[in-house]
Design an enzyme around this catalytic site. Sequence first.
Site, PDB file in Angstrom:
ATOM      1  N   GLU A   1       7.666   3.511  -4.362  1.00 42.41           N
ATOM      2  CA  GLU A   1       7.470   4.428  -5.480  1.00 42.41           C
ATOM      3  C   GLU A   1       7.750   3.688  -6.767  1.00 42.41           C
ATOM      4  O   GLU A   1       8.766   2.993  -6.891  1.00 42.41           O
ATOM      5  CB  GLU A   1       8.386   5.653  -5.384  1.00 42.41           C
ATOM      6  CG  GLU A   1       8.168   6.627  -6.534  1.00 42.41           C
ATOM      7  CD  GLU A   1       9.011   7.888  -6.457  1.00 42.41           C
ATOM      8  OE1 GLU A   1       8.832   8.786  -7.313  1.00 42.41           O
ATOM      9  OE2 GLU A   1       9.857   7.988  -5.542  1.00 42.41           O
TER      10      GLU A   1
ATOM     11  N   ASN B   1       4.385   9.438 -10.208  1.00 40.42           N
ATOM     12  CA  ASN B   1       4.334  10.869 -10.478  1.00 40.42           C
ATOM     13  C   ASN B   1       3.630  11.159 -11.796  1.00 40.42           C
ATOM     14  O   ASN B   1       3.928  10.542 -12.815  1.00 40.42           O
ATOM     15  CB  ASN B   1       5.766  11.422 -10.519  1.00 40.42           C
ATOM     16  CG  ASN B   1       5.805  12.927 -10.397  1.00 40.42           C
ATOM     17  OD1 ASN B   1       5.348  13.635 -11.279  1.00 40.42           O
ATOM     18  ND2 ASN B   1       6.341  13.420  -9.293  1.00 40.42           N
TER      19      ASN B   1
ATOM     20  N   GLU C   1       1.654  11.398  -6.895  1.00 39.63           N
ATOM     21  CA  GLU C   1       2.660  12.416  -6.586  1.00 39.63           C
ATOM     22  C   GLU C   1       2.587  13.551  -7.605  1.00 39.63           C
ATOM     23  O   GLU C   1       2.514  13.311  -8.809  1.00 39.63           O
ATOM     24  CB  GLU C   1       4.065  11.814  -6.609  1.00 39.63           C
ATOM     25  CG  GLU C   1       4.297  10.735  -5.570  1.00 39.63           C
ATOM     26  CD  GLU C   1       5.755  10.308  -5.504  1.00 39.63           C
ATOM     27  OE1 GLU C   1       6.617  11.077  -5.995  1.00 39.63           O
ATOM     28  OE2 GLU C   1       6.024   9.228  -4.971  1.00 39.63           O
TER      29      GLU C   1
ATOM     30  N   ASP D   1       5.391  16.219  -4.100  1.00 33.01           N
ATOM     31  CA  ASP D   1       6.741  15.722  -4.333  1.00 33.01           C
ATOM     32  C   ASP D   1       7.750  16.869  -4.274  1.00 33.01           C
ATOM     33  O   ASP D   1       7.435  18.018  -4.575  1.00 33.01           O
ATOM     34  CB  ASP D   1       6.789  15.051  -5.711  1.00 33.01           C
ATOM     35  CG  ASP D   1       8.027  14.199  -5.908  1.00 33.01           C
ATOM     36  OD1 ASP D   1       8.712  13.894  -4.908  1.00 33.01           O
ATOM     37  OD2 ASP D   1       8.302  13.817  -7.054  1.00 33.01           O
TER      38      ASP D   1
ATOM     39  N   GLU E   1      12.980  11.518   1.081  1.00 31.75           N
ATOM     40  CA  GLU E   1      13.652  10.762   0.018  1.00 31.75           C
ATOM     41  C   GLU E   1      15.168  10.892   0.144  1.00 31.75           C
ATOM     42  O   GLU E   1      15.676  11.817   0.763  1.00 31.75           O
ATOM     43  CB  GLU E   1      13.245  11.300  -1.348  1.00 31.75           C
ATOM     44  CG  GLU E   1      11.768  11.262  -1.654  1.00 31.75           C
ATOM     45  CD  GLU E   1      11.490  11.822  -3.033  1.00 31.75           C
ATOM     46  OE1 GLU E   1      11.425  11.027  -3.983  1.00 31.75           O
ATOM     47  OE2 GLU E   1      11.343  13.048  -3.163  1.00 31.75           O
TER      48      GLU E   1
END
Length: 286
Positions: free
Chosen positions: A59, A118, A150, A180, A235
């Site tokens: 990420e 994101n 995301e 997410d 996560e």
Amino acid sequence: MDRHSYMSFYNIFDKNLLEKERTRSFVLLNIGDALKNHEIEVYYQPQVDARTGKLCGAEGLARWNSPKAGLMMPGKFIPVLEAANLTYKLDICIIRQIARDFRKCIEEGTPIVPVSFNFSRTDFETCNPYEELQKAVKEYNLEPKMFRVEITESTLMSDPAKIKEQMTLFRKAGYEVLMDDFGSAYSSLATLRDFDFDEIKIDMGFMRNFSDKSKKIIRPMIMLAQSLDVHTLTEGVETAEQLSFLQQAGCERIQGYYFSKPIPYSEFVQKLKTMDCCDDLKDCEK
């Protein structure tokens, strides 16, 4: 005049409010120069295949290395940018930096894995995220499957019709779309019903408050995703106990401090060179 007709207002001095205002002013006054002077840096947090232990993705997360304020974490400056509808400037910068890093890896013969990032809620109000991502991919001669988009549930709910349209464009072009913070909101199941995702990222709050109750919630989440042919990533994994449970529950991908904190590009490249990597992107390394 009646003395009771006057209204009196007063404020109590609050150090936290003062600090927040200083931060807000600093961010708004300096973000332009920060972007121009390359003070915004992408840190990569590795994602590992829970079954094989191979590096399968990362990420991309923003860090602001300010000469004036030092290293600033995203929780400090992103809310300010969101309130001012300026996150699109940051997120376009992040996309382009990831693209440059991909191109550098390819040219140097370094293995690559997909990178997720994101899009903020305000991005969909102030720019066209799909077009911005397409521009970066074409400019650096990359493949869409190298990027994973995301989107949080709160972002989806800000304008469901528009974001659903953008999600369709992303997926048709070959980008994976991830939900997410799955499980952090009240209507996650309805969102999973109404939108098409390639993967759900189980909210790190379940790992932060890891308990038997958490396990009883997470296991059905994974089973539900599997029944819908949706991949799963958890996560915030920090312990061997959490990893063992997720492996047994069938979670496919893991992200968290147990494997690595977010790291600068130079350190991430070393992991790419020294760890076994999933070869999903083998065809992209040309």
